[in-house]
Design an enzyme around this catalytic site. Structure first.
Site, PDB file in Angstrom:
ATOM      1  N   ALA A  51       0.800  -1.230   0.000  1.00 26.63           N
ATOM      2  CA  ALA A  51       0.000   0.000   0.000  1.00 26.63           C
ATOM      3  C   ALA A  51       0.836   1.285   0.000  1.00 26.63           C
ATOM      4  O   ALA A  51       0.639   2.151  -0.863  1.00 26.63           O
ATOM      5  CB  ALA A  51      -0.979  -0.035   1.174  1.00 26.63           C
ATOM      6  N   ASP A 239      -3.965  -2.261   3.872  1.00 28.38           N
ATOM      7  CA  ASP A 239      -4.200  -1.609   2.567  1.00 28.38           C
ATOM      8  C   ASP A 239      -5.252  -0.524   2.670  1.00 28.38           C
ATOM      9  O   ASP A 239      -5.320   0.376   1.823  1.00 28.38           O
ATOM     10  CB  ASP A 239      -4.621  -2.647   1.534  1.00 28.38           C
ATOM     11  CG  ASP A 239      -3.439  -3.529   1.186  1.00 28.38           C
ATOM     12  OD1 ASP A 239      -3.202  -4.512   1.893  1.00 28.38           O
ATOM     13  OD2 ASP A 239      -2.718  -3.179   0.233  1.00 28.38           O
ATOM     14  N   LYS A 249      -3.897  -8.222   3.178  1.00 30.89           N
ATOM     15  CA  LYS A 249      -3.759  -9.405   2.309  1.00 30.89           C
ATOM     16  C   LYS A 249      -4.646 -10.558   2.792  1.00 30.89           C
ATOM     17  O   LYS A 249      -4.747 -10.805   3.992  1.00 30.89           O
ATOM     18  CB  LYS A 249      -2.287  -9.828   2.309  1.00 30.89           C
ATOM     19  CG  LYS A 249      -1.940 -11.040   1.479  1.00 30.89           C
ATOM     20  CD  LYS A 249      -2.408 -10.973   0.046  1.00 30.89           C
ATOM     21  CE  LYS A 249      -1.875  -9.778  -0.714  1.00 30.89           C
ATOM     22  NZ  LYS A 249      -2.569  -9.592  -2.023  1.00 30.89           N
TER      23      LYS A 249
HETATM   24  O1  MRU Z   1      -1.228  -7.505  -3.202  1.00 31.06           O
HETATM   25  P1  MRU Z   1      -0.136  -6.798  -2.446  1.00 31.06           P
HETATM   26  O2  MRU Z   1       1.140  -7.545  -2.425  1.00 31.06           O
HETATM   27  O3  MRU Z   1       0.021  -5.367  -2.901  1.00 31.06           O
HETATM   28  O4  MRU Z   1      -0.682  -6.754  -0.962  1.00 31.06           O
HETATM   29  C1  MRU Z   1       0.068  -6.071   0.001  1.00 31.06           C
HETATM   30  C2  MRU Z   1      -0.458  -6.233   1.375  1.00 31.06           C
HETATM   31  O5  MRU Z   1      -1.513  -6.759   1.608  1.00 31.06           O
HETATM   32  C3  MRU Z   1       0.363  -5.606   2.465  1.00 31.06           C
HETATM   33  O6  MRU Z   1       0.255  -6.348   3.630  1.00 31.06           O
HETATM   34  C4  MRU Z   1      -0.175  -4.201   2.715  1.00 31.06           C
HETATM   35  O7  MRU Z   1      -0.151  -3.456   1.518  1.00 31.06           O
HETATM   36  C5  MRU Z   1       0.584  -3.477   3.747  1.00 31.06           C
HETATM   37  S1  MRU Z   1       2.145  -2.960   3.111  1.00 31.06           S
HETATM   38  C6  MRU Z   1       2.941  -1.995   4.222  1.00 31.06           C
END
Ligand code: MRU
Length: 348
Positions: A51, A239, A249
């Site tokens: 994110a 996110d 996630k």
């Molecule tokens: O699909 P992604 O790899 O972009 O998902 C990322 C996540 O779910 C992370 O845990 C989230 O963005 C936090 S990052 C500091």
């Protein structure tokens, strides 16, 4: 830290440079991105992901759109750059940081520029601010979060909320890095994070680069280790955070339920740019990703042809399962005062 910045602006070549995360852990490949269309592809393919990194990518993407835009009059110029920004925002709907980064740079240009050349300068300066603030936020989150961790503990984390998911340092992994820097004795359990293995590929890689003790497990092993007393607490990133839920996630909710059942703290580490005071859980679109991410592993077919597949990229953890949210402004304990937070977020 022993890895380069995840994403940065190259002032000489006037392009975005980022680590292609689809190549890790095998290859550390830097990509030079010169068009907004290429950046859209990079975000869709998860070459750039996480994110806060998406917030920086959105901001730099608008700067790139501005720098490369050929329109002469200010009004058509701003309209053309906004169209590009909207296309970027549409690439991933759940992580709010992407639209936040895009809109912050668009708004700065629209409110302050009196000419096209001024708009280009403002876009670039604002995007650089977003990037530098992201790093500062992660350092502050690290300091606040490290104070919550015992001197010696084993932490379960899911997906990658590390340096690779931000400009640098990380949110959940930033807390871990800061605690280790303070001399705390930490072990990390990284869930592999099916289907795209951000935990196994990225979290394990970046912690290993920094010499932090990490063990990879499959996503379904967490409850067993909690029951066995192996895990002391859980820290994840986010996110999007609405007043009633934390989106992260897919699989995060399962760990929160298990942590509650075993009496373990469940911490979320995220900058205030991840907060969304304007929506509640049911309003948020959860990105559905392509079937092949589940039906294939590399070149190997893992699901019979024609079998139905679900592939939601994120889930929502209800706020009552969250022990605390670690932000750059301090540690928030639910229920959240979103009005106070949104005032801060929009005036910054
Ligand atoms: O699909 P992604 O790899 O972009 O998902 C990322 C996540 O779910 C992370 O845990 C989230 O963005 C936090 S990052 C500091």
């Amino acid at each position: 830290m022993n890895i380069p910045d995840t994403i940065a602006w190259d002032p000489e070549k006037e392009c975005i440079r980022y680590i292609d995360q689809t190549q890790l852990p095998g290859h550390l490949t830097m990509v030079e991105c010169r068009t907004v269309q290429r950046l859209e592809t990079a975000i869709t393919r998860l070459e750039v992901r996480g994110a806060p990194a998406l917030g920086v990518a959105g901001a730099y993407g608008v700067a790139l759109a501005a720098v490369t835009c050929k329109k002469r009059g200010l009004a058509p110029f701003l309209a053309a750059v906004r169209r590009q920004g909207n296309l970027l925002t549409a690439t991933r709907p759940t992580a709010i940081n992407l639209s936040w980064g895009v809109n912050r740079v668009l708004t700065a240009m629209e409110q302050r520029a009196a000419s096209v050349s001024e708009a280009k300068q403002i876009a670039l300066a604002e995007a650089q601010d977003v990037a530098h603030e992201d790093e500062a936020c992660c350092q502050a989150i690290g300091t606040y979060g490290a104070a919550l961790l015992p001197e010696r503990c084993t932490v379960l984390t899911h997906c990658n909320a590390g340096a690779l998911a931000c400009k640098a340092w990380g949110t959940a992994l930033g807390v871990i890095r800061s605690a280790v820097r303070q001399g705390k004795d930490l072990k990390v359990i990284a869930c592999e994070t099916r289907p795209l293995l951000q935990g196994a590929r990225l979290t394990a890689w970046e912690l290993t680069q920094d010499g932090i003790d990490v063990t990879v497990i499959t996503d379904s092993m967490g409850a067993h280790l909690m029951r066995g007393g192996i895990i002391d607490l859980v820290i994840v990133g986010a996110d999007r955070i609405t007043p009633d839920a934390v989106f992260n996630k897919i699989g995060t909710y399962m760990h929160a339920v298990c942590a509650r059942h075993h009496g373990l703290p469940f911490y979320v580490a995220a900058p205030l740019s991840t907060f969304d005071a304007d929506h509640v859980e049911n309003d948020v679109i959860i990105e559905e990703r392509p079937r092949d991410e589940v039906a294939r592993c590399g070149t190997c077919i893992t699901v019979p042809e024609g079998v139905k597949i679900l592939n939601p990229a994120f889930d929502a953890t209800p706020m009552d399962l969250v022990t605390a949210i670690i932000t750059e402004q301090g540690v928030l304990r639910p229920p959240l005062d979103m009005k106070a937070l949104s005032r801060y977020r929009t005036t910054r």
